[in-house]
Scaffold this active site. Sequence first.
Site, PDB file in Angstrom:
ATOM      1  CG  ASP A   1      -1.885   1.136   1.303  1.00 27.02           C
ATOM      2  OD1 ASP A   1      -1.745   2.082   0.502  1.00 27.02           O
ATOM      3  OD2 ASP A   1      -2.779   1.093   2.160  1.00 27.02           O
TER       4      ASP A   1
ATOM      5  CG  ASP B   1      -2.643   3.290  -2.738  1.00 25.39           C
ATOM      6  OD1 ASP B   1      -3.753   2.719  -2.710  1.00 25.39           O
ATOM      7  OD2 ASP B   1      -2.114   3.816  -1.753  1.00 25.39           O
ATOM      8  CD  GLU B   2      -5.401  -1.010  -0.162  1.00 30.91           C
ATOM      9  OE1 GLU B   2      -5.939  -1.864   0.531  1.00 30.91           O
ATOM     10  OE2 GLU B   2      -5.869   0.118  -0.345  1.00 30.91           O
TER      11      GLU B   2
HETATM   12  N1  DCP Z   1      -8.634   8.085  -2.257  1.00 25.24           N
HETATM   13  C1  DCP Z   1      -9.696   8.921  -2.576  1.00 25.24           C
HETATM   14  N2  DCP Z   1     -10.765   9.050  -1.733  1.00 25.24           N
HETATM   15  C2  DCP Z   1     -10.801   8.363  -0.555  1.00 25.24           C
HETATM   16  C3  DCP Z   1      -9.738   7.504  -0.215  1.00 25.24           C
HETATM   17  C4  DCP Z   1      -8.657   7.392  -1.084  1.00 25.24           C
HETATM   18  O1  DCP Z   1      -9.672   9.545  -3.642  1.00 25.24           O
HETATM   19  N3  DCP Z   1     -11.835   8.507   0.276  1.00 25.24           N
HETATM   20  C5  DCP Z   1      -7.488   7.988  -3.174  1.00 25.24           C
HETATM   21  C6  DCP Z   1      -6.392   8.943  -2.764  1.00 25.24           C
HETATM   22  C7  DCP Z   1      -5.334   8.087  -2.134  1.00 25.24           C
HETATM   23  C8  DCP Z   1      -5.530   6.756  -2.828  1.00 25.24           C
HETATM   24  O2  DCP Z   1      -6.909   6.682  -3.152  1.00 25.24           O
HETATM   25  O3  DCP Z   1      -4.030   8.613  -2.320  1.00 25.24           O
HETATM   26  C9  DCP Z   1      -5.092   5.573  -1.978  1.00 25.24           C
HETATM   27  O4  DCP Z   1      -5.900   5.464  -0.826  1.00 25.24           O
HETATM   28  P1  DCP Z   1      -5.311   5.020   0.563  1.00 25.24           P
HETATM   29  O5  DCP Z   1      -6.456   4.719   1.450  1.00 25.24           O
HETATM   30  O6  DCP Z   1      -4.244   3.978   0.401  1.00 25.24           O
HETATM   31  O7  DCP Z   1      -4.653   6.366   1.161  1.00 25.24           O
HETATM   32  P2  DCP Z   1      -3.222   6.982   0.907  1.00 25.24           P
HETATM   33  O8  DCP Z   1      -2.370   6.127   0.044  1.00 25.24           O
HETATM   34  O9  DCP Z   1      -3.412   8.374   0.411  1.00 25.24           O
HETATM   35  O10 DCP Z   1      -2.640   7.089   2.377  1.00 25.24           O
HETATM   36  P3  DCP Z   1      -1.986   5.932   3.284  1.00 25.24           P
HETATM   37  O11 DCP Z   1      -0.570   6.362   3.486  1.00 25.24           O
HETATM   38  O12 DCP Z   1      -2.779   5.960   4.549  1.00 25.24           O
HETATM   39  O13 DCP Z   1      -2.125   4.638   2.524  1.00 25.24           O
HETATM   40 MG    MG Z   2      -2.170   4.081   0.382  1.00 27.74          MG
END
Ligand code: DCP
Ligand code: MG
Length: 354
Positions: free
Chosen positions: A8, A103-104
């Site tokens: 992730d 991203d996951e």
């Molecule tokens: N995303 C979005 N709306 C949301 C959740 C996520 O558009 N409600 C998008 C933006 C994030 C991406 O999906 O960058 C990946 O989601 P993650 O939950 O993995 O969050 P992040 O990668 O941003 O943060 P973390 O470091 O907690 O994984």
């Molecule tokens: Mg993420």
Amino acid sequence: MRKIIHCDADCFYAAIEMRDNPALLGKPVAVGGDARRRGVIATCNYEARKFGIHSAMPTNRALALCPSLILITPRMEAYREASLQMREIFQDYTDKIEPLSLDEAYLDVSDCSRHKGSATLIAEEIRARIKASVNITVSAGVAPNKMLAKIASDWNKPDGLFVITPSQIDDFVKELPVKKIHGVGKSLAEKLAALNIHTCADLQTWTVFELTKKLGSFGARLFELSRGIDYREVNGNRRRKSVSVENTFSQDLHSLEACFSELPNLLKKLELRLSRLDNSYQINKLFVKVKFTDFTATTMERSGTLLDEAAYRELLETAYHRKHIAVRLLGVGVTFIDRDQNVISQLSLFDDNA
Ligand code: DCP
Ligand code: MG
């Protein structure tokens, strides 16, 4: 015993923005929609998280919490490209890759012979390669199943690795708060807390029968998960067949015009959902769903490749006139070309356009 890695990326969209504009480094940065258009935050970097900002928060609230927040409009193409680069690295280790979002992903590396089959070393190498070539950090969890791998990838975030070996499972889950279990949201956590269940150790004192009686079928699932048991396969070819969004209105809509006026908002939501899929999905049909005040429902579909508002209006009009009574719910969606049937569908698409 299987070897599962859950990868992730850290603050993914924000990480790409910081990579492409180093002037942002060290400053609070969020990616999201304009506050004046009632936008929401997609994600933010860890500096911004210190202010209490998080995904799905309205942008105007985020700006109130942190007036110096730098707000960036999403660049989906850049995120998709980074996602594909990561996918290519994963493919060097296994074919069993199940992406959950851009991203996951889960990787089943049970049959991978690299690093003498050490999933820990494989995960470290994947993280290092992504850092070197995509220039962002990824956290990873290594465990014998999906549930534990996903929890593990979150354990040492950001830029972290956490490993749960088979012999560590029992001790690990005992301490684990139930809200860390995927599927235990805020309201279920509160329900469990009212039963004095806070950790998996607490859950383990309940029988399957008791849990099912209190919580329904998810109770049986919790019986397993609280013991770190999860038999789900990493599903490499899980493909979505369709995506849709819908809205139940607090007050029924009494005219076709009122229904039309809800369309732009629904289509915007649908577009957002579509933007989160990778670009291997191709739309082949558009559809609307209408639920009337008498709770009967109808759907209408037609071929199409774009979220064309005029096409949705036509579908809506036809669906509405089937009953011509007040509407309590509207939904819009698309179906995708089945990749395996791609060739055939491409031909029929060609016909549609002709
Ligand atoms: N995303 C979005 N709306 C949301 C959740 C996520 O558009 N409600 C998008 C933006 C994030 C991406 O999906 O960058 C990946 O989601 P993650 O939950 O993995 O969050 P992040 O990668 O941003 O943060 P973390 O470091 O907690 O994984
Ligand atoms: Mg993420």
